[in-house]
Design an enzyme around this catalytic site. Structure first.
Site, PDB file in Angstrom:
ATOM      1  N   GLY A 217      -1.590  -8.259   0.147  1.00  5.68           N
ATOM      2  CA  GLY A 217      -0.989  -8.216   1.359  1.00  5.68           C
ATOM      3  C   GLY A 217      -1.974  -9.018   2.488  1.00  5.68           C
ATOM      4  O   GLY A 217      -1.929  -8.616   3.595  1.00  5.68           O
TER       5      GLY A 217
ATOM      6  N   GLY B 151      -0.923 -10.967   6.084  1.00  2.00           N
ATOM      7  CA  GLY B 151      -0.321 -10.194   7.636  1.00  2.00           C
ATOM      8  C   GLY B 151      -1.373 -10.040   8.549  1.00  2.00           C
ATOM      9  O   GLY B 151      -2.268 -11.054   8.418  1.00  2.00           O
ATOM     10  N   GLN B 152      -1.104  -9.094   9.385  1.00  2.00           N
ATOM     11  CA  GLN B 152      -1.934  -9.252  10.719  1.00  2.00           C
ATOM     12  C   GLN B 152      -3.566  -9.196  10.415  1.00  2.00           C
ATOM     13  O   GLN B 152      -4.205  -9.935  10.887  1.00  2.00           O
ATOM     14  CB  GLN B 152      -1.460  -7.996  11.488  1.00  2.00           C
TER      15      GLN B 152
ATOM     16  N   ASP C 185      -0.134 -12.170  -1.615  1.00  2.00           N
ATOM     17  CA  ASP C 185       0.895 -11.375  -0.823  1.00  2.00           C
ATOM     18  C   ASP C 185       2.318 -11.753  -1.551  1.00  2.00           C
ATOM     19  O   ASP C 185       2.416 -12.265  -2.750  1.00  2.00           O
ATOM     20  CB  ASP C 185       1.044 -12.059   0.463  1.00  2.00           C
TER      21      ASP C 185
ATOM     22  N   ARG D  23       4.695 -12.665  -0.334  1.00  5.88           N
ATOM     23  CA  ARG D  23       5.342 -14.030   0.093  1.00  5.88           C
ATOM     24  C   ARG D  23       4.930 -15.005  -0.765  1.00  5.88           C
ATOM     25  O   ARG D  23       3.765 -15.085  -1.259  1.00  5.88           O
ATOM     26  CB  ARG D  23       4.950 -14.266   1.444  1.00  5.88           C
TER      27      ARG D  23
ATOM     28  N   TYR E  65       5.512   6.799   5.969  1.00  7.67           N
ATOM     29  CA  TYR E  65       4.090   6.013   6.186  1.00  7.67           C
ATOM     30  C   TYR E  65       2.846   6.896   6.147  1.00  7.67           C
ATOM     31  O   TYR E  65       1.976   6.735   5.258  1.00  7.67           O
ATOM     32  CB  TYR E  65       4.228   5.250   7.378  1.00  7.67           C
TER      33      TYR E  65
ATOM     34  N   LYS F 108      -0.049   7.724   3.481  1.00  9.75           N
ATOM     35  CA  LYS F 108      -1.701   7.538   3.743  1.00  9.75           C
ATOM     36  C   LYS F 108      -2.552   8.597   3.262  1.00  9.75           C
ATOM     37  O   LYS F 108      -3.458   9.018   2.857  1.00  9.75           O
ATOM     38  CB  LYS F 108      -1.951   7.500   5.377  1.00  9.75           C
TER      39      LYS F 108
HETATM   40  P1  NAD Z   1       1.128  -6.313   7.860  1.00 10.49           P
HETATM   41  O1  NAD Z   1       2.579  -5.767   7.877  1.00 10.49           O
HETATM   42  O2  NAD Z   1       1.015  -7.412   9.080  1.00 10.49           O
HETATM   43  O3  NAD Z   1       0.799  -6.908   6.452  1.00 10.49           O
HETATM   44  C1  NAD Z   1       1.089  -6.602   5.410  1.00 10.49           C
HETATM   45  C2  NAD Z   1       1.432  -7.469   4.275  1.00 10.49           C
HETATM   46  O4  NAD Z   1       1.780  -6.734   3.225  1.00 10.49           O
HETATM   47  C3  NAD Z   1       2.562  -8.544   4.850  1.00 10.49           C
HETATM   48  O5  NAD Z   1       1.883  -9.870   4.377  1.00 10.49           O
HETATM   49  C4  NAD Z   1       3.509  -8.382   3.551  1.00 10.49           C
HETATM   50  O6  NAD Z   1       4.095  -9.560   3.266  1.00 10.49           O
HETATM   51  C5  NAD Z   1       2.776  -7.797   2.481  1.00 10.49           C
HETATM   52  N1  NAD Z   1       3.414  -6.975   1.394  1.00 10.49           N
HETATM   53  C6  NAD Z   1       4.547  -6.284   1.685  1.00 10.49           C
HETATM   54  N2  NAD Z   1       5.200  -5.723   0.617  1.00 10.49           N
HETATM   55  C7  NAD Z   1       4.363  -6.058  -0.289  1.00 10.49           C
HETATM   56  C8  NAD Z   1       4.354  -5.949  -1.703  1.00 10.49           C
HETATM   57  N3  NAD Z   1       5.242  -5.238  -2.089  1.00 10.49           N
HETATM   58  N4  NAD Z   1       3.496  -6.543  -2.486  1.00 10.49           N
HETATM   59  C9  NAD Z   1       2.488  -7.291  -1.798  1.00 10.49           C
HETATM   60  N5  NAD Z   1       2.467  -7.570  -0.565  1.00 10.49           N
HETATM   61  C10 NAD Z   1       3.405  -6.912   0.239  1.00 10.49           C
HETATM   62  O7  NAD Z   1       0.077  -5.020   7.837  1.00 10.49           O
HETATM   63  P2  NAD Z   1      -1.296  -5.083   8.701  1.00 10.49           P
HETATM   64  O8  NAD Z   1      -1.233  -4.828   9.868  1.00 10.49           O
HETATM   65  O9  NAD Z   1      -2.027  -6.198   8.175  1.00 10.49           O
HETATM   66  O10 NAD Z   1      -1.873  -3.749   7.663  1.00 10.49           O
HETATM   67  C11 NAD Z   1      -2.627  -3.907   6.650  1.00 10.49           C
HETATM   68  C12 NAD Z   1      -3.146  -2.473   6.274  1.00 10.49           C
HETATM   69  O11 NAD Z   1      -3.767  -1.676   7.448  1.00 10.49           O
HETATM   70  C13 NAD Z   1      -1.971  -1.466   5.862  1.00 10.49           C
HETATM   71  O12 NAD Z   1      -2.318  -0.530   4.913  1.00 10.49           O
HETATM   72  C14 NAD Z   1      -1.630  -0.827   7.154  1.00 10.49           C
HETATM   73  O13 NAD Z   1      -1.243   0.505   6.913  1.00 10.49           O
HETATM   74  C15 NAD Z   1      -3.071  -0.589   7.664  1.00 10.49           C
HETATM   75  N6  NAD Z   1      -3.123  -0.390   9.029  1.00 10.49           N
HETATM   76  C16 NAD Z   1      -2.657  -1.312   9.847  1.00 10.49           C
HETATM   77  C17 NAD Z   1      -2.811  -0.921  11.417  1.00 10.49           C
HETATM   78  C18 NAD Z   1      -2.445  -2.057  12.344  1.00 10.49           C
HETATM   79  O14 NAD Z   1      -2.092  -1.696  13.610  1.00 10.49           O
HETATM   80  N7  NAD Z   1      -2.232  -3.299  11.956  1.00 10.49           N
HETATM   81  C19 NAD Z   1      -2.983   0.228  11.700  1.00 10.49           C
HETATM   82  C20 NAD Z   1      -3.331   1.342  10.905  1.00 10.49           C
HETATM   83  C21 NAD Z   1      -3.446   0.903   9.592  1.00 10.49           C
HETATM   84  N1  SER Z   2      -0.319   0.320  13.665  1.00 11.09           N
HETATM   85  C1  SER Z   2       0.258   1.070  12.755  1.00 11.09           C
HETATM   86  C2  SER Z   2       1.695   1.253  12.709  1.00 11.09           C
HETATM   87  O1  SER Z   2       2.030   1.865  13.961  1.00 11.09           O
HETATM   88  C3  SER Z   2      -0.776   2.561  12.528  1.00 11.09           C
HETATM   89  O2  SER Z   2      -0.568   2.648  11.245  1.00 11.09           O
HETATM   90  O3  SER Z   2       2.183   1.601  11.872  1.00 11.09           O
END
Ligand code: NAD
Ligand code: SER
Length: 319
Positions: free
Chosen positions: A10, A13-14, A36, A38, A142, A146
């Protein structure tokens, strides 16, 4: 020269796009394989990349056999709002994907970083200064994933001796790569809207307080918990991980101090019900005591940094 080999899932992503860059600075570009779903990454820096759907166990096994990672950062996930729209897919990706990663890490003795979230908590949880160990009754697909994931990680640690580190990330705020469909996304979108349109319609009520963190702090904390000595860590589940908390109205007021014409209105949607079951603030004393966690970005610095970063990005896009 470090012998570490890193694999991220992944990664486009962000978080992954920024974490990949940081890991490559530290371990060398060729040591860090970004993957990823993509076909072509949209946000990643130049460097080794492979397409990997984390629900495809055989493809994951092949990649692990080729790259033999010593460390894995498993970030592939559907976030909270998207998960409510696609519950079965969210479960397959979020929990099924993690189980595939855990098995590969067991086979290759890879150390694993896997993020949990404030979404692990639910309506029975104390919402202010939410403790590390408390009632955990998530209401979203979700969040249920977790919770299941934290228990699976604890299981692989006790049963198989794996070295797994986790953080319960709050809402993460950054400008380089857009967030992927969460409940906290407003706190990023508001900056783009403020600079582009001078106004923003928020999908949460003005007084919805949530824990948040600037991405730079989140990346630093992620690397620090991976660097901590294993003996220092007593927490089998993911660590509460705090920085700041604010409401949409408070964030809008800070933006208005810098952009006096900025206006905000409110049209709460289904994400309000999700936010209403999450913590308002986090007690991260275990992270502070056990591996020295200290956030650096307060609200004022976050707002200044976001406005400058978004402004520069918009100017570059126009040039
Ligand atoms: P994001 O949505 O920006 O990125 C997720 C990536 O996963 C994307 O690039 C997507 O293409 C890829 N993806 C989706 N399905 C997939 C699959 N089947 N196989 C491979 N890749 C796949 O998410 P993020 O914000 O970068 O989050 C990363 C982790 O951090 C996640 O576990 C999320 O739960 C956790 N998290 C994020 C936040 C936040 O605020 N960004 C907060 C809490 C937890
Ligand atoms: N930023 C994330 C969400 O809103 C928290 O896990 O889903």
């Amino acid at each position: 020269m470090s012998m570490e080999r890193i694999l991220l899932t992944g990664a486009d992503g962000q978080i992954g796009s920024e974490l990949t860059a940081r890991l490559r600075e530290r371990f060398g570009t060729d040591a860090v394989l970004a993957t990823d779903l993509r076909e072509k990454p949209e946000h990643l820096p130049e460097g080794p990349f492979a397409r990997l759907d984390v629900t495809d166990a055989a493809a994951m096994q092949r990649l692990f056999a080729q790259h033999r990672p010593t460390q894995v950062y498993h970030l592939a996930s559907l976030l909270s709002a998207t998960g409510e729209r696609k519950p079965q897919l969210a479960w397959d990706v979020n929990v099924g994907g993690l189980l595939n990663v855990l098995e590969c890490c067991r086979e290759h003795s890879s150390r694993l970083f896997w993020p949990s979230s404030i979404a692990v908590f639910g309506p029975g949880t104390p919402r202010d200064h939410t403790p590390q160990q408390t009632i955990i009754d998530p209401m979203t697909v979700y969040g249920i994933g977790k919770l299941a994931g934290e228990r699976w990680c604890a299981y692989y640690q006790t049963k198989h001796g794996l070295d797994i580190r986790g953080l319960r990330y709050p809402g993460l705020i950054s400008y380089a790569t857009p967030p992927g469909g969460g409940t906290t996304d407003y706190a990023v979108a508001i900056f783009f809207a403020a600079l582009r349109e001078g106004r923003y319609t928020c999908y949460l009520k003005p007084d919805t307080r949530m824990p948040m963190m600037y991405m730079e702090d989140a990346i630093r904390g992620t690397l620090e918990v991976m660097d901590a000595s294993r003996e220092a860590l007593s927490t089998m589940e993911a660590y509460n991980f705090g920085a700041i908390d604010f409401t949409p109205a408070e964030l809008a007021a800070r933006i208005r101090e810098r952009l006096p014409d900025f206006t905000i209105d409110y049209a709460p949607d289904e994400r309000q019900a999700i936010a209403d079951t999450w913590p308002r603030s986090i007690d991260d004393s275990a992270a502070r005591a056990e591996w020295g966690w200290r956030p650096q970005y307060g609200l004022e610095q976050l707002v200044d940094t976001m406005l400058a970063g978004v402004k520069a990005g918009l100017a570059e896009a126009e040039a």
